[in-house]
Design an enzyme around this catalytic site. Sequence first.
Site, PDB file in Angstrom:
ATOM      1  N   HIS A  57      51.249  39.949  45.704  1.00  0.00           N
ATOM      2  CA  HIS A  57      50.446  40.760  44.790  1.00  0.00           C
ATOM      3  C   HIS A  57      51.268  41.935  44.254  1.00  0.00           C
ATOM      4  CE1 HIS A  57      45.996  41.855  43.808  1.00  0.00           C
ATOM      5  NE2 HIS A  57      46.802  42.211  42.825  1.00  0.00           N
TER       6      HIS A  57
ATOM      7  N   GLU B 256      43.617  38.087  50.863  1.00  0.00           N
ATOM      8  CA  GLU B 256      44.836  38.877  50.997  1.00  0.00           C
ATOM      9  C   GLU B 256      44.695  39.881  52.152  1.00  0.00           C
ATOM     10  OE1 GLU B 256      45.696  40.630  47.210  1.00  0.00           O
ATOM     11  OE2 GLU B 256      45.936  38.679  46.234  1.00  0.00           O
TER      12      GLU B 256
ATOM     13  N   ARG C 207      43.233  37.111  39.821  1.00  0.00           N
ATOM     14  CA  ARG C 207      42.661  37.438  41.122  1.00  0.00           C
ATOM     15  C   ARG C 207      42.610  36.164  41.947  1.00  0.00           C
ATOM     16  NH1 ARG C 207      43.751  41.867  40.226  1.00  0.00           N
ATOM     17  NH2 ARG C 207      42.455  43.756  40.155  1.00  0.00           N
TER      18      ARG C 207
END
Length: 316
Positions: A279, A261, A232
């Site tokens: 991602h 993000e 993460r």
Amino acid sequence: MSRPHILAVAKLVPLLLDQLHTAYVVHDRVHEASPEEFAKVASNIRAIVGGGESKVTRALMNQLLALELISIMGVGYAGVDVAAAVERDVPVTHTPGVLNDEVADLAIGLMLSIARRIPQADQYVRAGRWGKEGAMPLTRKVSGARLGIVGLGRIGQAIAKRAEAFGMSIAYTARSAKPDLTHTYYPTATALAEQVDFLIVITPGGAETRHLINAEVLAALGSKGYLINVARGSVVDEAALVEALKDGVIAGAALDVFEKEPHPSEALWTMDNVVLTPHIASATWQTRQAMADLAAGNLHAHFAGEKLLSPVPECN
């Protein structure tokens, strides 16, 4: 029988959303789009469905008096107030296991990409620099190198298995040592970083691991070391990482996740010693289908009065 009402708290992929529409009345982010409409339907909502980054707060749950289940399509669920759910006797489910291979594959791919400068080599050819400037500078060998893994759960062990095929020595850090594994254990990320060439981060997110990879860890990794993050974005202090990359504190980084993000630090965009992906660790048709099926399967099991397929550990 009438179809149960559920609340989608994220933009769900069609692979999941299409399944839900066949069995449920789906209220798609109505709590954000129209508070007035949400107030009309809140008392009917029996389940919440979201993604790995979804926020499911105590305040939201308090508005859903009929809430029975929270189903997350993703391994991570740090945005869910699990304690509040447990107080309400509302189980939380997620989708572990089905994405282990994809995340592990990408971790190895990113390690190879930054060590061998594969994306940079692609651009070198496309820009015509090979013919004008000759061969690229030499890069870093991966086979036989020392790998450190931050977090040796299911995905971490899948990464280790792949790394063994490259003849890499493997060490790790985690909450505690795993006696059934032969890899070398270090009690802290700093101690681990001092001993490895590549540091792959695959620990859960959340408050406990926020900025676990900080300036101290990066300094320990050193000027010949590489950081790979498929965990993460919150686990890595992105500002400290930018400075470490600028100053040559570490050799390079390959990142699939970021603190904010979808807006990584712009300083990373033009760095030649960085590989960036948006991602995508679990982003294959096969794995996303499996994740969608498991998220839907947990809903179906609950409403059929059957055992949940994959509750989070706190709800076991």
